[in-house]
Design a protein around this motif. Sequence first.
Motif, PDB file in Angstrom:
ATOM      1  N   PRO A 106       0.827  -1.208   0.000  1.00 42.64           N
ATOM      2  CA  PRO A 106       0.000   0.000   0.000  1.00 42.64           C
ATOM      3  C   PRO A 106       0.861   1.257   0.000  1.00 42.64           C
ATOM      4  N   ILE A 107       0.481   2.211  -0.818  1.00 39.78           N
ATOM      5  CA  ILE A 107       1.281   3.417  -1.012  1.00 39.78           C
ATOM      6  C   ILE A 107       1.559   4.151   0.300  1.00 39.78           C
ATOM      7  N   LEU A 108       0.546   4.297   1.131  1.00 35.90           N
ATOM      8  CA  LEU A 108       0.705   5.120   2.331  1.00 35.90           C
ATOM      9  C   LEU A 108       1.653   4.504   3.347  1.00 35.90           C
ATOM     10  N   SER A 109       1.908   3.206   3.244  1.00 38.53           N
ATOM     11  CA  SER A 109       2.882   2.572   4.139  1.00 38.53           C
ATOM     12  C   SER A 109       4.210   2.346   3.440  1.00 38.53           C
ATOM     13  N   ASN A 110       4.339   2.908   2.257  1.00 30.06           N
ATOM     14  CA  ASN A 110       5.530   2.692   1.428  1.00 30.06           C
ATOM     15  C   ASN A 110       5.950   4.017   0.801  1.00 30.06           C
ATOM     16  N   TRP A 111       5.833   5.091   1.574  1.00 28.70           N
ATOM     17  CA  TRP A 111       5.955   6.444   1.050  1.00 28.70           C
ATOM     18  C   TRP A 111       7.349   6.746   0.499  1.00 28.70           C
ATOM     19  N   GLN A 112       8.385   6.293   1.188  1.00 30.47           N
ATOM     20  CA  GLN A 112       9.745   6.591   0.732  1.00 30.47           C
ATOM     21  C   GLN A 112      10.025   5.937  -0.613  1.00 30.47           C
ATOM     22  N   ALA A 113       9.521   4.718  -0.808  1.00 30.68           N
ATOM     23  CA  ALA A 113       9.708   4.049  -2.099  1.00 30.68           C
ATOM     24  C   ALA A 113       9.039   4.850  -3.212  1.00 30.68           C
ATOM     25  N   LEU A 114       7.872   5.411  -2.911  1.00 31.18           N
ATOM     26  CA  LEU A 114       7.170   6.244  -3.891  1.00 31.18           C
ATOM     27  C   LEU A 114       7.997   7.474  -4.234  1.00 31.18           C
ATOM     28  N   LEU A 115       8.520   8.148  -3.233  1.00 37.73           N
ATOM     29  CA  LEU A 115       9.321   9.356  -3.478  1.00 37.73           C
ATOM     30  C   LEU A 115      10.580   9.030  -4.276  1.00 37.73           C
ATOM     31  N   ASP A 116      11.219   7.917  -3.975  1.00 38.99           N
ATOM     32  CA  ASP A 116      12.420   7.508  -4.719  1.00 38.99           C
ATOM     33  C   ASP A 116      12.087   7.295  -6.195  1.00 38.99           C
ATOM     34  N   TYR A 117      10.976   6.639  -6.443  1.00 44.32           N
ATOM     35  CA  TYR A 117      10.549   6.372  -7.820  1.00 44.32           C
ATOM     36  C   TYR A 117      10.234   7.669  -8.560  1.00 44.32           C
ATOM     37  N   LEU A 118       9.475   8.548  -7.916  1.00 46.45           N
ATOM     38  CA  LEU A 118       9.066   9.795  -8.569  1.00 46.45           C
ATOM     39  C   LEU A 118      10.264  10.696  -8.851  1.00 46.45           C
ATOM     40  N   ARG A 119      11.189  10.777  -7.910  1.00 47.98           N
ATOM     41  CA  ARG A 119      12.362  11.626  -8.131  1.00 47.98           C
ATOM     42  C   ARG A 119      13.226  11.071  -9.255  1.00 47.98           C
ATOM     43  N   ALA A 120      13.386   9.752  -9.298  1.00 51.12           N
ATOM     44  CA  ALA A 120      14.195   9.150 -10.362  1.00 51.12           C
ATOM     45  C   ALA A 120      13.576   9.385 -11.728  1.00 51.12           C
ATOM     46  N   ASP A 121      12.265   9.437 -11.770  1.00 48.75           N
ATOM     47  CA  ASP A 121      11.579   9.550 -13.053  1.00 48.75           C
ATOM     48  C   ASP A 121      11.352  10.993 -13.488  1.00 48.75           C
ATOM     49  N   MET A 122      11.193  11.920 -12.531  1.00 50.04           N
ATOM     50  CA  MET A 122      10.694  13.246 -12.884  1.00 50.04           C
ATOM     51  C   MET A 122      11.607  14.420 -12.573  1.00 50.04           C
ATOM     52  N   ALA A 123      12.537  14.248 -11.654  1.00 44.64           N
ATOM     53  CA  ALA A 123      13.262  15.410 -11.130  1.00 44.64           C
ATOM     54  C   ALA A 123      14.034  16.177 -12.198  1.00 44.64           C
ATOM     55  N   HIS A 124      14.534  15.474 -13.210  1.00 42.10           N
ATOM     56  CA  HIS A 124      15.418  16.126 -14.178  1.00 42.10           C
ATOM     57  C   HIS A 124      14.746  16.434 -15.512  1.00 42.10           C
ATOM     58  N   HIS A 125      13.436  16.248 -15.591  1.00 45.24           N
ATOM     59  CA  HIS A 125      12.758  16.586 -16.846  1.00 45.24           C
ATOM     60  C   HIS A 125      12.822  18.087 -17.093  1.00 45.24           C
ATOM     61  N   VAL A 126      13.028  18.461 -18.348  1.00 42.37           N
ATOM     62  CA  VAL A 126      13.179  19.877 -18.685  1.00 42.37           C
ATOM     63  C   VAL A 126      11.845  20.526 -19.045  1.00 42.37           C
ATOM     64  N   ILE A 127      10.784  19.735 -19.128  1.00 41.75           N
ATOM     65  CA  ILE A 127       9.448  20.302 -19.283  1.00 41.75           C
ATOM     66  C   ILE A 127       8.581  19.774 -18.154  1.00 41.75           C
ATOM     67  N   GLU A 128       7.527  20.490 -17.863  1.00 35.31           N
ATOM     68  CA  GLU A 128       6.661  20.107 -16.757  1.00 35.31           C
ATOM     69  C   GLU A 128       5.741  18.963 -17.166  1.00 35.31           C
ATOM     70  N   ARG A 129       5.645  17.981 -16.295  1.00 35.09           N
ATOM     71  CA  ARG A 129       4.772  16.831 -16.530  1.00 35.09           C
ATOM     72  C   ARG A 129       3.889  16.651 -15.308  1.00 35.09           C
ATOM     73  N   VAL A 130       2.637  16.351 -15.545  1.00 34.83           N
ATOM     74  CA  VAL A 130       1.681  16.129 -14.460  1.00 34.83           C
ATOM     75  C   VAL A 130       1.209  14.686 -14.510  1.00 34.83           C
ATOM     76  N   ARG A 131       1.300  13.998 -13.393  1.00 36.51           N
ATOM     77  CA  ARG A 131       0.879  12.606 -13.308  1.00 36.51           C
ATOM     78  C   ARG A 131      -0.143  12.444 -12.194  1.00 36.51           C
ATOM     79  N   VAL A 132      -0.986  11.440 -12.377  1.00 42.20           N
ATOM     80  CA  VAL A 132      -1.963  11.093 -11.348  1.00 42.20           C
ATOM     81  C   VAL A 132      -1.785   9.612 -11.025  1.00 42.20           C
ATOM     82  N   LEU A 133      -1.576   9.326  -9.757  1.00 44.31           N
ATOM     83  CA  LEU A 133      -1.489   7.946  -9.286  1.00 44.31           C
ATOM     84  C   LEU A 133      -2.864   7.547  -8.771  1.00 44.31           C
ATOM     85  N   HIS A 134      -3.409   6.501  -9.339  1.00 39.56           N
ATOM     86  CA  HIS A 134      -4.749   6.042  -8.971  1.00 39.56           C
ATOM     87  C   HIS A 134      -4.635   4.848  -8.024  1.00 39.56           C
TER      88      HIS A 134
END
Length: 229
Positions: A106-134
Motif C-alpha cells: 500500500p502506497i501510504l505505508s511505502n511512502w519513501q519508495a514512492l518518493l524515490d521512484y518519482l524523483r528518479a523519473d521526474m526530477a530532471h525533466h526539462v518540461i513540466e509533466r503532471v501525473r496522477v497515481l490512482h
Amino acid sequence: MGDGGEAITDGTGHRARLRARLLADADGLMDHELVEYLLTLAIPRRDTKPLAKALLHQFGGVAGLLTADSAAIARVPGMGETSAAAIKIAHAAALRLLKSEVAARPILSNWQALLDYLRADMAHHVIERVRVLHLNSRNMLIRDELMQEGSVDEAPVYVREVIRRAIDLGSTAIILVHNHPSGDPSPSRADIELTRNIVEAGKRLGIAVHDHIVIGTGGHVSLRAQGLM
C-alpha cells in the motif's frame, strides 16, 4: 559520426579490470566508470572513458544523463542511436525496479519508495509533466498515468479531467504529482488552488486526494505535509 570509431589497441585489459570491479563491488566504481562500461556494450571498439566524462559534464551527472531526452543524448559528439539506447535502457531498468517496490505494498505505508521512484523519473525533466497515481480501496497502485505534458514551465490540468479519469478507473483515491523544471519544488499559488479544487470535487464523489507532490532537482514538497490542501 557516433556509435563507432577506430579499434582500440590497449583497452582490453582496462575493460577486463573494470568488469571485474563491477562484478565484485559496483558501489566502488565512480560515476564515469559506470557510464564508461555501459557504453562499451554499445561501442565495443572504442575508448569510452572520455565520452562518459563528456556526457556526465553535459547533463550534470548520472541522474541528469539517465533522464535526459534520448535525442539530446544521441546528439552528443561520439554518440548515436545505439549508444543513446544503452543509456535509456539502464534508466528504464532502474525505474522498473523502483516501480515494483511501489506496487508491492500500500502506497501510504511505502511512502519513501514512492518518493524515490518519482524523483528518479521526474526530477530532471526539462518540461513540466503532471501525473496522477490512482489507488484502490486498499491504497494499492492501480494506475500511474501521465495526465499532461506542458511547455518549459507550465502544464495545464483540468479538474474535471482528473476526476472523470478516476471514475473511469474506479479509483477510490488519487495522488497528484508534477515536476518543476526550475529545480525548485516550492508549490506555486496555482498549484495550491488547483489541488484544493480537485480535493473539493473529489469529496462529492467519494474520491480522496491523499497528496499533491511537487518534484524538483532540489527535492520534493508535499502539499499535505505543508498544510496547503
